[in-house]
Design a protein around this motif. Structure first.
Motif, PDB file in Angstrom:
ATOM      1  N   LYS A 114       0.834  -1.210   0.000  1.00 52.63           N
ATOM      2  CA  LYS A 114       0.000   0.000   0.000  1.00 52.63           C
ATOM      3  C   LYS A 114       0.866   1.255   0.000  1.00 52.63           C
ATOM      4  CE  LYS A 114      -1.962  -1.670   3.579  1.00 52.63           C
ATOM      5  NZ  LYS A 114      -2.757  -2.010   4.767  1.00 52.63           N
ATOM      6  N   TYR A 115       0.396   2.278  -0.724  1.00 49.56           N
ATOM      7  CA  TYR A 115       1.146   3.523  -0.855  1.00 49.56           C
ATOM      8  C   TYR A 115       0.207   4.684  -0.535  1.00 49.56           C
ATOM      9  CZ  TYR A 115       4.258   6.982  -3.044  1.00 49.56           C
ATOM     10  OH  TYR A 115       5.088   8.049  -3.298  1.00 49.56           O
ATOM     11  N   PHE A 116       0.587   5.501   0.455  1.00 51.84           N
ATOM     12  CA  PHE A 116      -0.238   6.644   0.855  1.00 51.84           C
ATOM     13  C   PHE A 116       0.306   7.911   0.213  1.00 51.84           C
ATOM     14  CE2 PHE A 116      -1.015   3.534   4.073  1.00 51.84           C
ATOM     15  CZ  PHE A 116      -2.290   3.771   4.548  1.00 51.84           C
ATOM     16  N   LEU A 117      -0.576   8.699  -0.390  1.00 54.10           N
ATOM     17  CA  LEU A 117      -0.163   9.981  -0.939  1.00 54.10           C
ATOM     18  C   LEU A 117      -0.188  11.035   0.165  1.00 54.10           C
ATOM     19  CD1 LEU A 117      -1.095   8.391  -3.562  1.00 54.10           C
ATOM     20  CD2 LEU A 117      -1.419  10.641  -4.568  1.00 54.10           C
ATOM     21  N   ASP A 118       0.804  11.946   0.136  1.00 53.48           N
ATOM     22  CA  ASP A 118       0.836  13.019   1.136  1.00 53.48           C
ATOM     23  C   ASP A 118      -0.378  13.925   0.985  1.00 53.48           C
ATOM     24  OD1 ASP A 118       3.213  12.112   2.164  1.00 53.48           O
ATOM     25  OD2 ASP A 118       4.467  13.519   1.039  1.00 53.48           O
ATOM     26  N   ALA A 119      -0.628  14.366  -0.248  1.00 58.58           N
ATOM     27  CA  ALA A 119      -1.774  15.248  -0.510  1.00 58.58           C
ATOM     28  C   ALA A 119      -2.124  15.184  -1.988  1.00 58.58           C
ATOM     29  CB  ALA A 119      -1.474  16.685  -0.101  1.00 58.58           C
ATOM     30  N   THR A 120      -3.417  15.215  -2.279  1.00 57.13           N
ATOM     31  CA  THR A 120      -3.918  15.183  -3.657  1.00 57.13           C
ATOM     32  C   THR A 120      -4.935  16.301  -3.823  1.00 57.13           C
ATOM     33  OG1 THR A 120      -3.711  12.768  -3.623  1.00 57.13           O
ATOM     34  CG2 THR A 120      -4.990  13.737  -5.428  1.00 57.13           C
ATOM     35  N   PHE A 121      -4.724  17.121  -4.840  1.00 59.29           N
ATOM     36  CA  PHE A 121      -5.622  18.245  -5.105  1.00 59.29           C
ATOM     37  C   PHE A 121      -6.255  18.040  -6.475  1.00 59.29           C
ATOM     38  CE2 PHE A 121      -5.869  22.843  -6.673  1.00 59.29           C
ATOM     39  CZ  PHE A 121      -7.113  23.064  -6.107  1.00 59.29           C
ATOM     40  N   VAL A 122      -7.605  17.964  -6.522  1.00 58.77           N
ATOM     41  CA  VAL A 122      -8.333  17.805  -7.784  1.00 58.77           C
ATOM     42  C   VAL A 122      -9.102  19.095  -8.038  1.00 58.77           C
ATOM     43  CG1 VAL A 122      -9.932  16.373  -9.097  1.00 58.77           C
ATOM     44  CG2 VAL A 122      -8.576  15.345  -7.265  1.00 58.77           C
ATOM     45  N   LEU A 174      -0.541  16.535  -7.456  1.00 54.98           N
ATOM     46  CA  LEU A 174      -0.064  15.720  -6.336  1.00 54.98           C
ATOM     47  C   LEU A 174       1.008  16.494  -5.577  1.00 54.98           C
ATOM     48  CD1 LEU A 174       0.421  12.424  -8.382  1.00 54.98           C
ATOM     49  CD2 LEU A 174      -1.642  13.184  -7.194  1.00 54.98           C
ATOM     50  N   PHE A 175       0.993  16.386  -4.268  1.00 50.39           N
ATOM     51  CA  PHE A 175       1.984  17.094  -3.462  1.00 50.39           C
ATOM     52  C   PHE A 175       2.885  16.108  -2.732  1.00 50.39           C
ATOM     53  CE2 PHE A 175      -1.215  20.417  -3.957  1.00 50.39           C
ATOM     54  CZ  PHE A 175      -0.418  21.522  -4.226  1.00 50.39           C
ATOM     55  N   ASP A 176       4.190  16.360  -2.876  1.00 49.36           N
ATOM     56  CA  ASP A 176       5.223  15.659  -2.116  1.00 49.36           C
ATOM     57  C   ASP A 176       5.593  16.598  -0.969  1.00 49.36           C
ATOM     58  OD1 ASP A 176       7.638  14.253  -1.353  1.00 49.36           O
ATOM     59  OD2 ASP A 176       8.765  15.653  -2.625  1.00 49.36           O
ATOM     60  N   LEU A 177       5.148  16.293   0.235  1.00 54.99           N
ATOM     61  CA  LEU A 177       5.357  17.193   1.373  1.00 54.99           C
ATOM     62  C   LEU A 177       6.704  16.920   2.047  1.00 54.99           C
ATOM     63  CD1 LEU A 177       1.807  17.291   3.050  1.00 54.99           C
ATOM     64  CD2 LEU A 177       2.732  18.697   1.202  1.00 54.99           C
ATOM     65  N   ILE A 178       7.434  18.001   2.312  1.00 53.30           N
ATOM     66  CA  ILE A 178       8.763  17.915   2.936  1.00 53.30           C
ATOM     67  C   ILE A 178       8.702  18.661   4.261  1.00 53.30           C
ATOM     68  CG2 ILE A 178      11.202  18.504   2.687  1.00 53.30           C
ATOM     69  CD1 ILE A 178      10.688  18.421  -0.411  1.00 53.30           C
ATOM     70  N   GLU A 179       8.879  17.944   5.367  1.00 57.89           N
ATOM     71  CA  GLU A 179       8.724  18.552   6.691  1.00 57.89           C
ATOM     72  C   GLU A 179       9.905  19.433   7.079  1.00 57.89           C
ATOM     73  OE1 GLU A 179       5.642  17.171   9.585  1.00 57.89           O
ATOM     74  OE2 GLU A 179       5.872  18.801   8.180  1.00 57.89           O
ATOM     75  N   GLY A 180      11.126  18.997   6.821  1.00 60.99           N
ATOM     76  CA  GLY A 180      12.301  19.758   7.247  1.00 60.99           C
ATOM     77  C   GLY A 180      12.965  20.487   6.096  1.00 60.99           C
ATOM     78  N   THR A 181      14.307  20.510   6.128  1.00 59.63           N
ATOM     79  CA  THR A 181      15.064  21.236   5.088  1.00 59.63           C
ATOM     80  C   THR A 181      15.795  20.292   4.143  1.00 59.63           C
ATOM     81  OG1 THR A 181      16.934  21.403   6.632  1.00 59.63           O
ATOM     82  CG2 THR A 181      15.378  23.259   6.558  1.00 59.63           C
ATOM     83  N   ASP A 182      15.692  18.989   4.381  1.00 63.76           N
ATOM     84  CA  ASP A 182      16.355  18.017   3.509  1.00 63.76           C
ATOM     85  C   ASP A 182      15.363  17.541   2.449  1.00 63.76           C
ATOM     86  OD1 ASP A 182      17.869  16.094   2.293  1.00 63.76           O
ATOM     87  OD2 ASP A 182      17.849  14.689   4.001  1.00 63.76           O
ATOM     88  N   VAL A 183      15.589  17.949   1.183  1.00 61.91           N
ATOM     89  CA  VAL A 183      14.640  17.588   0.126  1.00 61.91           C
ATOM     90  C   VAL A 183      14.935  16.211  -0.451  1.00 61.91           C
ATOM     91  CG1 VAL A 183      14.243  19.997  -0.477  1.00 61.91           C
ATOM     92  CG2 VAL A 183      15.977  18.699  -1.736  1.00 61.91           C
ATOM     93  N   GLY A 184      16.140  15.676  -0.222  1.00 56.96           N
ATOM     94  CA  GLY A 184      16.497  14.365  -0.745  1.00 56.96           C
ATOM     95  C   GLY A 184      16.385  14.333  -2.270  1.00 56.96           C
ATOM     96  N   ASP A 185      16.162  13.162  -2.814  1.00 58.72           N
ATOM     97  CA  ASP A 185      16.000  13.031  -4.273  1.00 58.72           C
ATOM     98  C   ASP A 185      14.528  13.275  -4.607  1.00 58.72           C
ATOM     99  OD1 ASP A 185      16.180  12.513  -6.939  1.00 58.72           O
ATOM    100  OD2 ASP A 185      17.010  10.485  -6.730  1.00 58.72           O
TER     101      ASP A 185
END
Length: 719
Positions: free
Chosen positions: A47-55, A63-74
Motif C-alpha cells: 500500500k502507498y499513501f499519498l501526502d496530498a492530492t488536489f483535484v 499531487l503534493f510531495d510534502l517535505i517537513e524539514g530542510t532536507d529535500v532528498g532526491d
C-alpha cells in the motif's frame, strides 16, 4: 465552486500539511477538493499513501510531495514515482483516457515550507515551492482546457476510489436511451462521487466518539462502510466492528467494504480483524455472533436471547434495551475488545446499546454512530452524547462533542430521493396536510420538539417564522436536494398515488406494472421493491400477487423468509423483492411500490407509528415511487398529497406550541396490543358511564364530590 475544500486524513506530516492548507486556501480563484493522506494506492510493493492530492476543475490533478524539514532528498525521483503511480490508477478508468492520452492534466509539486530559498534547489521540470511561492507555481501549471463538470466529477470519483464502489449490484444493460433503465444508469453515474461532508466523515478520524447525522439517502451507510474499510487499510492490526439494526444491511456492508479494500490496497479485507457483526447475536458460528453476545461471553455474564429478555424486560425494543442495561449493570471491568466500533441506524437502538459498544473499546474509545433524525419521526431523537455515555468520577461528561465539526457531522444533502419524493414522505409522515379532527387544535400527527432541526436536515424558510406557535412555509433547496435527482422524469411520474376499488384490482394493476417495468422499461428485477407497511399481514397479502407474477414467468422472493435473514436482494437469480417495512429499512431501489397504504390512515392511538411506516416506505425510492391502495383511507391520503402538490411541494403549517406537542404525543402514541385492549376497555367503561347517566340509572349525586370535581376539571382542561 469558489473555494478549496480540505479533507484531513493521516499522512504523518502535520506541519507541512497545515502550511499547505493555509497556502492553497489563500490563492484567489482556485477551487476543488484537497485530500491529505489520501488516496491509498495498491502497488507491487504494497500500500502507498499519498501526502496530498488536489483535484481542481481549473488545474486537473495536482499531487503534493510534502517535505517537513530542510532536507529535500532526491525529490525528483519521488515526483516521478508519484506521477507514475497515480497515472496508472487513473488510466484504469476508460472514461478518463482518450486514445493513449490521460485526459485530466497531471502535475506534481514538492512543497517545503521550512526552506526559504526553494528556487536554488529546483530542478528543471520538477517544481518545488514553499508557502510564499506556491501561488506562483500553481499559476504556472497549464490549465485543464478540455475540462467539463462531468469530466471533473469522473476524475474526482476515480481519485476517491468510488467509481467501482457505487456501481450497481450487477451490470446494467440498456438499449433505449430514454428508458427507465437508462435513466437509472445515468442517476447512478451522477452520484459516483461523495460531497465534501461525506468525504470528511470517511477520511477524518477522531480519537473518541464521532456522531454522523443525516436523512435517509444522505449516504450514512456508505460513509460508515468506507470509513471502516479506510481504517482497516490504514491500521490492519486494529480490531474493528461494524454493527447495525436491519440484518439485511449485512450483505451491503460486506460488498462495499470488500470493493473499497481491493481498490485501495489490492487486498481483500481480513474479516477476522474487520467484523460485520449483528447487534444482538446468538451462540453459534461467526455469522451468528453479535456485539451483545460477544460482550456477555467476554465478561462471563448470562446471555439473554429474545425470548428470555422479553419475559424479563418486556417485549419489542424493551427486550434488547433491558438486556444491555442488565449486562452493563453487572459489569466489573470493561472487556476492551475493539479498537473501533461503527454503529449504523443508531436511532433504532436504545442508549444502553451505545454505552455497551463504548465499553467494548480500548482507549481512546473510537466509536462512530450514525443515525437519521427523521427515521422514526417521533421528535424524540437520540439523547445528546453527554446523556448517553454518562459522567466520570468527577461529574464531568465522559463524551462531549463541543463545536468540533469533525466529531459532529451533519449530512444535509439527500442523494437518494428527489425533492418531490422526499417532501411527500415528510408531508404524509408529519400529517402536514392532514384534516384537523373535530375538537383539536391542529391536523398534524407529530412534529419535532426543536424547530431548528428542519434547517439542519436541509429545509429553508420560504415564508413566516420557524418557531413554536408561528405560521411557516418550508422548502428544500437545490443544494440539499440536487436537481439531477428529479429532472429525469416529470413530477407526476416521480411520485404518484393511485386508488382502486378493492385489493384484487390493486394487485392486478401492480402485476401489469411490474411486467412492463421488466419487459419494456429495461428495469432489472432488483430495481423493483414491493413493500407492505404492515409487517404482520405482509406475507399473506403478498401471496396472490406473487402467484400471479410466477404464472407470468417473473420470479420474486420475500426478503428474510425465502432468503437468509441477512439477504435482501437475490444476486444469483433475477428476482423481484417483496418485503415488510422493517426489512425495507436501509435498502433502496429505482422503482418502489407501496401497497395497501389505506392501512396507514386512521385516528387516535398508533397513528404516528402508521405514518412513520409510510414515511420509511416512500424514502426507499431513488427514482420512482407508486403509493397505492383502496377504500376511504386511501381517499384521505390522496387528499393530503393533492394539497401538497397545490402548494408546489412546500410544507405550510403552524408550528405547534409545547402544549399542543404534548397532546399530539398522547393522542397518537404507539401502543402495544395489550395496551390497546386496555384502552378500548376503559373507553367502553366511559361510554357505559355516560349511558347510565343519560338513562337515569346513575345520577351525579351518586358520585362522590371528589370524583365529580376531578371529572369536571379534566373535561374542562381537555386532558
Amino acid at each position: 465552486m469558489t473555494k478549496v475544500n480540505f479533507t484531513r486524513g493521516a499522512n504523518g506530516k502535520p506541519v507541512a500539511t497545515q502550511a499547505l492548507e493555509e497556502a492553497l486556501a489563500a490563492i484567489d480563484g482556485l477551487s476543488g477538493e484537497c485530500f491529505f493522506g489520501y488516496p491509498l494506492i495498491a502497488t507491487p510493493e504494497g500500500k502507498y499513501f499519498l501526502d496530498a492530492t488536489f483535484v481542481s476543475p481549473e488545474k486537473g490533478v495536482v499531487l503534493f510531495d510534502l517535505i517537513e524539514g530542510t532536507d529535500v532528498g532526491d525529490y525528483a525521483a519521488r515526483q516521478d514515482d508519484l506521477a507514475n503511480k497515480i497515472d496508472a490508477k487513473l488510466r484504469l478508468h476508460k472514461e478518463l483516457v482518450k486514445g493513449r492520452r490521460l485526459i485530466p492534466v497531471l502535475q506534481v509539486i514538492s512543497f517545503a515550507p521550512a526552506i526559504n530559498d526553494v528556487k536554488r534547489l529546483a530542478q528543471n521540470g520538477y517544481p518545488i515551492a514553499n508557502d510564499k511561492s506556491l501561488a506562483e507555481v500553481i499559476a504556472s501549471i497549464s490549465s485543464w482546457d478540455d475540462s467539463t463538470e462531468a469530466l471533473y466529477r469522473m476524475t474526482l470519483s476515480a481519485v476517491e476510489s468510488l467509481s467501482s464502489i457505487r456501481k450497481s449490484r450487477s451490470k446494467r444493460e440498456v438499449s433505449k436511451p430514454n428508458s427507465r433503465g437508462a435513466k437509472l444508469k445515468k442517476l447512478e453515474d451522477s452520484i459516483a462521487t461523495l460531497d465534501h461532508r461525506q468525504n470528511r466523515a470517511v477520511i477524518e478520524t477522531v480519537d473518541g466518539v464521532q456522531r454522523i447525522r443525516g436523512l435517509a439517502g444522505s449516504g450514512k451507510t456508505i460513509v460508515l462502510a468506507l470509513k471502516a474499510a479506510y481504517l482497516h487499510t490504514q491500521h490492519p492490526d486494529w480490531r474493528i466492528a461494524v454493527t447495525f439494526h436491519t440484518r439485511s444491511l449485512k450483505g451491503q456492508f460486506k460488498r462495499l467494504i470488500n470493493n473499497f479494500c481491493i481498490e485501495q490496497s489490492g487486498e481483500e479485507p481480513d474479516w477476522s480483524k474487520l467484523r460485520i457483526i449483528n447487534a444482538w447475536g446468538a451462540p453459534g458460528d461467526d455469522e451468528r455472533d453479535g456485539v451483545y453476545y460477544e460482550f456477555c461471553r467476554a465478561t462471563g455474564q448470562d446471555f439473554h436471547d429474545f425470548r428470555t429478555a422479553s419475559a424479563r424486560f418486556g417485549g419489542d425494543a424493551k427486550a434488547f434495551e433491558g438486556a444491555c442495561q442488565a449486562a452493563l449493570g453487572a459489569l466489573k471491568s470493561a472487556p476492551e475488545l475493539y479498537d473501533a466500533v461503527l454503529v449504523d441506524e443508531a436511532q433504532d437502538f436504545a442508549p444502553s446499546f451505545l454505552r455497551l459498544c463504548y465499553s467494548t473499546l480500548k482507549p481512546p474509545k473510537r466509536l462512530v454512530y450514525a443515525y437519521d433524525e427523521l427515521q422514526n419521526l417521533s421528535g424524540a431523537s437520540l439523547p445528546p452524547p453527554e446523556d448517553i455515555f454518562g459522567i466520570d468520577t468527577k461529574g464531568a461528561p465522559l463524551v462531549s462533542l463541543g463545536d468540533d465539526t469533525r466529531r459532529d457531522v451533519i449530512l444535509g444533502k439527500c442523494y437518494r430521493n428527489s425533492r418531490p419524493v422526499l417532501v411527500t414522505a415528510h408531508a404524509l409522515g408529519f400529517g402536514i396536510y392532514h384534516d384537523q379532527p373535530k375538537g383539536t387544535e391542529t391536523g398534524l400527527v407529530q412534529m419535532f420538539d426543536q424547530p431548528a432541526l428542519w434547517k439542519e436536515i436541509g429545509y429553508r424558510v420560504s415564508q413566516g417564522t420557524l418557531a413554536k406557535g408561528e405560521r411557516v412555509v418550508l422548502e428544500r433547496t437545490n443544494e440539499t436536494s440536487p436537481e439531477f435527482l428529479a429532472d429525469h422524469s416529470p413530477i407526476d411520474d416521480l411520485v404518484s398515488f393511485q386508488q382502486f376499488n378493492n385489493e384484487a384490482e390493486q394487485n392486478a394493476w401492480l402485476v401489469d406494472q411490474i411486467k412492463k417495468n421488466i419487459e419494456e422499461d429495461e428495469l432489472r428485477h432488483d430495481d423493483i421493491i414491493v413493500i407492505h407497511p404492515d409487517p404482520v399481514s405482509a406475507r399473506t397479502r403478498f401471496g396472490p400477487i406473487r402467484k400471479t407474477l410466477f404464472d407470468c414467468g417473473i420470479q420474486s422472493h420475500l426478503a428474510g423468509v425465502d432468503t437468509l435473514a441477512d439477504v435482501f436482494f437475490k444476486t444469483e437469480t433475477p428476482s423481484v423483492t417483496f418485503t415488510g417495512i422493517y426489512r425495507a429499512k436501509g435498502n433502496e431501489a429505482g422503482m418502489v411500490y407501496v401497497i395497501n397504504v389505506q392501512d396507514c390512515d386512521g385516528a387516535g392511538a398508533g397513528l404516528a407509528n402508521l405514518r412513520n411506516r409510510l414515511f420509511t416506505t416512500i424514502t426507499r425510492s431513488k427514482a420512482w415511487v407508486r403509493v397505492i391502495g383502496h377504500g376511504e383511507g386511501m381517499s384521505h391520503l390522496i387528499q393530503e398529497f393533492q394539497r401538497l402538490k397545490q402548494n408546489d411541494f412546500r410544507l405550510c403549517f403552524t408550528y405547534p406550541t409545547d402544549s399542543v406537542l404534548g397532546k399530539l404525543r398522547i393522542a397518537y402514541r404507539d401502543l402495544s396490543p395489550h395496551e390497546k385492549r386496555r384502552l378500548e376497555q376503559k373507553k367502553g367503561r366511559a361510554v357505559e358511564l355516560v349511558d347510565a347517566l343519560e338513562r337515569g340509572e346513575l345520577t351525579p349525586d351518586d358520585l362522590d364530590e371528589e370524583t365529580k370535581q376531578k371529572l369536571l376539571r379534566l373535561l374542562r382542561d381537555g386532558v
